[in-house]
Design a protein around this motif. Structure first.
Motif, PDB file in Angstrom:
ATOM      1  N   TYR A 399       2.218  27.409  26.469  1.00 15.99           N
ATOM      2  CA  TYR A 399       1.257  28.461  26.115  1.00 15.99           C
ATOM      3  C   TYR A 399       2.054  29.723  25.815  1.00 15.99           C
ATOM      4  CZ  TYR A 399      -3.331  30.853  26.351  1.00 15.99           C
ATOM      5  OH  TYR A 399      -4.485  31.543  26.072  1.00 15.99           O
ATOM      6  N   THR A 438      -0.500  29.553  32.593  1.00 15.01           N
ATOM      7  CA  THR A 438       0.228  28.408  33.168  1.00 15.01           C
ATOM      8  C   THR A 438      -0.495  27.847  34.388  1.00 15.01           C
ATOM      9  OG1 THR A 438       1.645  29.881  34.491  1.00 15.01           O
ATOM     10  CG2 THR A 438       2.472  29.217  32.325  1.00 15.01           C
ATOM     11  N   TRP A 442      -1.767  23.943  34.481  1.00 15.88           N
ATOM     12  CA  TRP A 442      -1.384  23.023  35.562  1.00 15.88           C
ATOM     13  C   TRP A 442      -2.600  22.286  36.117  1.00 15.88           C
ATOM     14  CZ3 TRP A 442       2.381  20.323  37.354  1.00 15.88           C
ATOM     15  CH2 TRP A 442       2.392  19.863  38.677  1.00 15.88           C
ATOM     16  N   PRO A 450       3.815  23.058  32.967  1.00 16.97           N
ATOM     17  CA  PRO A 450       3.312  24.241  32.265  1.00 16.97           C
ATOM     18  C   PRO A 450       4.456  25.201  31.933  1.00 16.97           C
ATOM     19  CG  PRO A 450       2.808  24.409  34.610  1.00 16.97           C
ATOM     20  CD  PRO A 450       3.517  23.094  34.410  1.00 16.97           C
ATOM     21  N   GLY A 452       5.173  28.970  30.061  1.00 19.85           N
ATOM     22  CA  GLY A 452       4.607  30.197  29.518  1.00 19.85           C
ATOM     23  C   GLY A 452       5.673  31.022  28.832  1.00 19.85           C
ATOM     24  N   ALA A 476       5.674  26.059  37.190  1.00 24.75           N
ATOM     25  CA  ALA A 476       5.676  26.619  35.841  1.00 24.75           C
ATOM     26  C   ALA A 476       7.070  27.123  35.477  1.00 24.75           C
ATOM     27  CB  ALA A 476       4.670  27.760  35.742  1.00 24.75           C
TER      28      ALA A 476
END
Length: 584
Positions: A399, A438, A442, A450, A452, A476
């Motif tokens: 993302y 994130t 998840w 995840p 970010g 993350a």
């Protein structure tokens, strides 16, 4: 039953596994009902209502279920506006529950009083106030139906606190749920059969056809279907930036990203020279068409459009054909209609031409992707990430914020694993979303790492969610692109000839120190060698979140791959040559 019990039982019935939110004065009854059902539904506390909304947005993007978040009255509702607007305009199913002041307090000067139903009405598919506890089941059903049917989007429910503490006779209500509306798409539609017959005829008759896959394809999880249709008919595929990941980037028919920001020159060239273009799940808005100035040869009378929303059909061009319907279902039906003896050899010269341009672009890009210049070039940073992701060998949810990472990630990121999803919130381009996203990513699927990506301007807006990641021990990987400026805006200043930029610079954050203060594992990378090492460590670390503070050249120092910006600097954006373009 209390109203709060009804609300939570309905959410459980609709398969809601997690609710993101922030505690406040008015939502205590809701929290009590959640706590009593611990194990059936989980509440994730965010540190800011805006962050809770971005968590729900990411959850909605990476699943086929609506993301649900809640907030208390007053400021909590106002902080929730940005993510709700983003989700709705990006066609992401999200439901916001605003637990508000009791109804008898309306109009009497109660602290935090706000007409939330009106406030959210312009930026949602539906925004209503609950005025009777007996109406809760009906309104919850309507919320899921509206969020998940047709073009998905955001729904807002303003629920006064007294609705949650009221006693309701169970005999007077029904807690049934609509199974079809638990996920998107609810009640998917198909067009009239003759529309599909016509579309197949147009595709098979074209010598230079092109498919453009938009964000709606990713939302409908229709990438495999688009890939199969392209393979059956031997048609090259471009994507919009939100459609990126439709098919593996190393596929022989995957041309690249079209549009203004982070485009591939050969992809835009393909759109210019195609004799017939099928857009699937794309609004064909300003970024894709560079403010409706590209392609220079108008798209009128050579475009067909598949979209779930008839309202956007032929909104900007005179389409040859408009095909309303769910992207996945429509493309599946098109695959069935492909002639059995179709060999599509008549398009091979076109495919070869585009692949020649694509190979030329990537070959010429090596000089940028391998640059060891200081400060670290963003192109080199993307190359490092590509290699680390490939070595990791497992799927991820990536993302990216709409700011600093976007142009270079969109152009140079290579997604080869079809299980890996990539998302950029592009409706309003707000910063501060990727870090909290994130969390939502998840909970959407804890088998996908995840990741970010965000600039330091964005980092300053959501840094508090580092605590959330540590508290929940979410593994993350956070990539902070650090250069002490709002780079996109500073670049715009310079593009207009103002080298004395105003109000865009700030102190670069000490990213590693900040992350470590919150309890994250962290590294600093200032060149490709240290970034390679940090990425290797990050992908190997699984005990919680980690952050890489990447000191990188700003997009305000060198013109990024943005079509309209390159044009203003007198450059040919369609050139496949690798050229460093300066502002001055």
């Amino acid at each position: 039953m209390r109203g709060a019990d009804i609300l939570v039982e309905m959410l459980i019935g609709y398969g809601v596994e997690v609710v993101f939110g922030v505690p406040g004065d008015t939502n205590v009854p809701f929290y009590e009902a959640l706590q009593e059902r611990e194990g059936k539904i989980r509440h994730v506390m965010a540190r800011d209502e805006r962050s809770a909304g971005y968590m729900a947005d990411a959850y909605g993007r990476f699943t086929k279920k609506p993301g649900v978040f809640e907030c208390p009255s007053g400021a909590g509702a106002m902080y929730s506006l940005p993510p709700v607007a983003e989700s709705n305009s990006s066609s992401v199913p999200v439901i916001l529950l605003t637990i508000d002041i009791p109804l008898p307090g309306e109009g009497r000067g109660v602290l935090t009083e706000l007409d939330c139903a009106r406030l959210f009405d312009p930026i949602t598919k539906m925004s209503v106030q609950v005025k009777s506890p007996e109406k809760l089941p009906e309104i919850i059903r309507r919320a899921f139906r509206v969020a998940c049917s047709g073009k998905p989007g955001a729904v807002h429910l303003q629920i006064p606190e007294d609705m949650l503490i009221a006693d309701v006779d169970p005999a007077r209500i029904s807690l049934h749920v609509e199974e079809e509306c638990k996920e998107f798409p609810a009640y998917p539609t198909l067009p009239a059969p003759h529309k599909l017959d016509t579309l197949i005829s147009l595709l098979t008759a074209s010598a230079k056809p092109l498919i453009v896959s938009g964000g709606g394809v990713n939302r409908a999880c229709a990438g495999p279907e688009v890939t199969e249709l392209a393979e059956r008919l031997n048609i090259p595929v471009c994507t919009t930036m939100t459609g990126q990941g439709t098919m593996p980037d190393d596929h022989r028919l995957a041309v690249g990203v079209i549009g203004d920001n982070g485009f591939h020159p050969h992809a835009n060239w393909a759109l210019e020279h195609a004799d017939f273009v099928l857009f699937v799940g794309s609004k064909m808005g300003s970024v894709v068409t560079i403010g409706w100035t590209f392609p220079k040869i108008t798209l009128n009378k050579r475009v067909a459009q598949i979209d779930i929303d008839p309202e956007i059909m032929a909104n900007n061009y005179e389409n040859v054909l408009c095909v309303p319907g769910d992207a996945k279902l429509v493309v599946q039906r098109l695959i069935e209609l492909v002639p059995a003896r179709n060999n599509a050899t008549h398009t091979q010269a076109w495919v070869d031409e585009l692949n020649g341009l694509r190979a030329e672009f990537w070959e010429n890009s090596e000089v940028l992707l391998n640059s060891e210049a200081s400060p670290l070039r963003p192109e080199r940073a993307v190359r490092c990430f590509n290699e680390a992701l490939e070595a990791y060998g497992k799927p991820a949810h990536i993302y990216s914020d709409a700011g600093t990472p976007t142009p270079h990630m969109t152009r140079f990121l290579k997604l080869r694993d079809p299980r890996t999803r990539f998302a950029i919130p592009r409706a309003f381009g707000g910063l501060g979303s990727a870090l909290p996203a994130t969390v939502g990513a998840w909970f959407a699927d804890n088998h996908r790492r995840p990741i970010g990506m965000f600039g330091d301007g964005s980092f300053g807006m959501s840094v508090g969610e580092l605590e959330t990641l540590v508290r929940l021990q979410i593994p993350a990987i956070l990539m902070l692109f650090n250069n002490g400026t709002f780079g996109w805006i500073k670049g715009l200043h310079r593009l207009k000839g103002h080298n004395q930029c105003f109000g865009v610079d700030f102190m670069p954050p000490r990213g590693q120190a900040i992350a470590e203060a919150f309890g994250l594992k962290a590294w600093t990378a200032t060149d490709s060698r240290s970034l390679d090492e940090a990425l290797k460590n990050a992908f190997s670390y699984a005990d919680g979140p980690c952050l890489i503070d990447i000191h990188v050249e700003s997009i305000a120092d060198r013109v990024p791959p943005v079509y309209s910006w390159l044009l203003k600097r007198g450059k040919d954006p369609l050139s496949t040559k690798a050229e460093e373009v300066r502002y001055f």
